[in-house]
Enzyme design. Structure first.
Site, PDB file in Angstrom:
ATOM      1  N   ASP A  24       0.856  -1.180   0.000  1.00 21.96           N
ATOM      2  CA  ASP A  24       0.000   0.000   0.000  1.00 21.96           C
ATOM      3  C   ASP A  24       0.894   1.232   0.000  1.00 21.96           C
ATOM      4  O   ASP A  24       1.689   1.433   0.907  1.00 21.96           O
ATOM      5  CB  ASP A  24      -0.905   0.001   1.242  1.00 21.96           C
ATOM      6  CG  ASP A  24      -1.897   1.146   1.192  1.00 21.96           C
ATOM      7  OD1 ASP A  24      -2.871   1.038   0.437  1.00 21.96           O
ATOM      8  OD2 ASP A  24      -1.673   2.155   1.888  1.00 21.96           O
ATOM      9  N   GLU A  67      -2.210  -1.601  -5.908  1.00 18.18           N
ATOM     10  CA  GLU A  67      -3.503  -1.104  -6.360  1.00 18.18           C
ATOM     11  C   GLU A  67      -3.366  -0.511  -7.747  1.00 18.18           C
ATOM     12  O   GLU A  67      -2.328   0.014  -8.108  1.00 18.18           O
ATOM     13  CB  GLU A  67      -3.982   0.044  -5.461  1.00 18.18           C
ATOM     14  CG  GLU A  67      -4.102  -0.264  -4.026  1.00 18.18           C
ATOM     15  CD  GLU A  67      -4.277   1.023  -3.241  1.00 18.18           C
ATOM     16  OE1 GLU A  67      -5.424   1.424  -3.066  1.00 18.18           O
ATOM     17  OE2 GLU A  67      -3.270   1.609  -2.837  1.00 18.18           O
ATOM     18  N   ASP A  88      -3.236   1.673   6.569  1.00 17.59           N
ATOM     19  CA  ASP A  88      -2.462   1.251   5.399  1.00 17.59           C
ATOM     20  C   ASP A  88      -2.069  -0.221   5.493  1.00 17.59           C
ATOM     21  O   ASP A  88      -2.020  -0.933   4.489  1.00 17.59           O
ATOM     22  CB  ASP A  88      -1.208   2.118   5.249  1.00 17.59           C
ATOM     23  CG  ASP A  88      -1.563   3.583   5.040  1.00 17.59           C
ATOM     24  OD1 ASP A  88      -2.659   3.847   4.513  1.00 17.59           O
ATOM     25  OD2 ASP A  88      -0.754   4.452   5.409  1.00 17.59           O
TER      26      ASP A  88
END
Ligand SMILES: [Zn+2]
Length: 436
Positions: free
Chosen positions: A198, A282, A364
């Site tokens: 992340d 992501e 996170d």
């Protein structure tokens, strides 16, 4: 080098004025009823632009021989690409944001630069580069890795781009490099297993291993300075000498921040790609996010695009695999223990608290757990997470001689191609050196 950049700009602007004049001429001819086939042709492509330039340069630029002809070609090439992007965008052949008609380049406003593709350009030893018609130029960083590869034939030069950023000249070489590509993950990578990453603002990245990777050491100080100088710039009077000075300072700090961040990202992505067999990140709406006005977000968003780009080629180099979570997968909002989703989570909530199972953990870290879980059978409560990946297997794509550019302007970075290189494929990479 300034003069060559000026020559490229001159050729660009000259070509653009020719195109505009021809377009107007055609419109006038059309209004007089001249049949389509007999109207004035528009020099729309590189060959036609080059032909017209060679015919006209003696008149419009009698000094043309002072600069390398590559400089004029670079300007015309940029124009031809701009025209093509414009027409492709208009006819729907090009995706993404609409591309406007090329505009004249103003001195001092446009980015200075030109490119060599032929001739005797290249490194001259580890500390100098040879640029035709410019001469031998000393560079700031040694190019040992590049010169060693060129010397024993592992690399081949394809081009050199000279550009100016924040008062410094840069030369970046596009080279084709031969490197053996492993067929699969090593024992070390398998031991490292999958990892969810992340990317954030406070930390460079939070890994599902629990590790918080800090931002590069001097980045915070540079960012503070950046904030201070940009405030001073905003307050200064338009058109004043002070404003120009501050703009130059601002550009310098921006360049330094970008360099420090890129350096940190390279260290991170190399470590990830060499010590894990699957890396999950992501997907981000990059085109939409880099236009974000908030400074910290903007910096981190460009970082994410960069991480994806670097991981795309590094996983290929090192035999690991990159998985990119679907853009709409709510990795931050989902409880990594039970799958409950918090619809009202905001950016300022640093801790994720699950109202269902009571889990409370760093926001996170929770997101990185969710990303890592995407490699397994899915995530609790979100079993059908669509993922795009560069998995070896069903969706294997083979790119031979695909180009990997290391240095790009912010905002133009595109998410890298996913794909797996065949063993002993070649990739092209850019090596940048800072010229004095
Ligand atoms: Zn929960």
């Amino acid at each position: 080098m300034s003069r060559h950049a000026g020559a490229a700009r001159f050729a660009f602007n000259w070509g653009l004025s020719r195109v505009k004049a021809a377009v107007e001429q055609r419109a006038a001819e059309a209004s007089y009823g001249v049949p389509e086939a007999e109207r004035t042709p528009v020099p729309w492509t590189m060959p036609t632009l080059r032909r017209e330039w060679n015919r006209a340069k003696g008149d419009v630029a009698p000094w043309w021989s002072e600069c390398s002809k590559e400089a004029y070609s670079a300007g015309l090439d940029r124009l031809a690409r701009g025209l093509k992007a414009f027409s492709d965008s208009r006819t729907g052949r090009r995706k993404g944001r609409r591309v406007g008609f090329p505009r004249f380049k103003k001195r001092g406003r446009a980015r200075d630069g030109f490119r060599y593709t032929t001739g005797a350009y290249g490194p001259a030893g580890d500390r100098h580069v040879t640029l035709p018609r410019v001469g031998r130029v000393k560079v700031h960083e040694p190019m040992t890795a590049l010169t060693a590869r060129l010397a024993d034939g592992r690399a081949r030069l394809l081009g050199a781009t000279v550009s100016r950023t924040a008062g410094c000249w840069y030369v970046s070489f596009t080279v084709e490099v031969e490197r053996p590509v492993p067929a699969g993950p090593s024992r070390r990578q398998r031991r490292g297993d999958a990892v969810g990453v992340d990317l954030g603002v406070k930390h460079l990245a939070v890994l599902s291993t629990g590790e918080m990777v800090d931002n590069p050491k001097h980045l915070a100080a540079s960012l503070r300075k950046l904030r201070r100088v940009s405030r001073a710039y905003a307050r200064s009077k338009r058109g004043s000498a002070g404003r120009r000075q501050r703009a130059a300072r601002l550009a310098k700090i921006h360049a330094r921040v970008a360099n420090q961040r890129r350096d940190g990202l390279h260290k991170l992505t190399t470590r990830l790609a060499t010590s894990h067999d699957v890396i999950v990140i992501e997907d981000l709406n990059v085109a939409g996010m880099v236009r974000n006005r908030r400074l910290a977000r903007a910096v981190s968003d460009t970082g994410m695009a960069e991480v994806r780009r670097q991981l795309t080629y590094k996983t290929t180099w090192y035999g690991s695999r990159l998985v990119v979570a679907d853009r709409w997968y709510p990795s931050s909002r989902t409880c990594s223990a039970c799958g409950w989703r918090n619809p009202s989570l905001t950016l300022s909530d640093r801790t994720f608290v699950c109202k269902d199972c009571g889990l409370s953990m760093d926001r996170d870290l929770n997101a990185s757990y969710n990303l890592r879980a995407l490699t397994g059978a899915g995530v609790a409560g979100y079993p059908d997470v669509p993922v795009t990946s560069n998995a070896r297997g069903a969706d294997r794509k083979t790119h031979l001689g695909g180009q990997v550019a290391v240095k790009r302007e912010p905002g133009t970075a595109t998410a890298g191609q996913t794909g797996t290189l065949a063993p002993r494929g070649t990739t092209a990479e850019q090596v940048s050196a800072n010229a004095h």
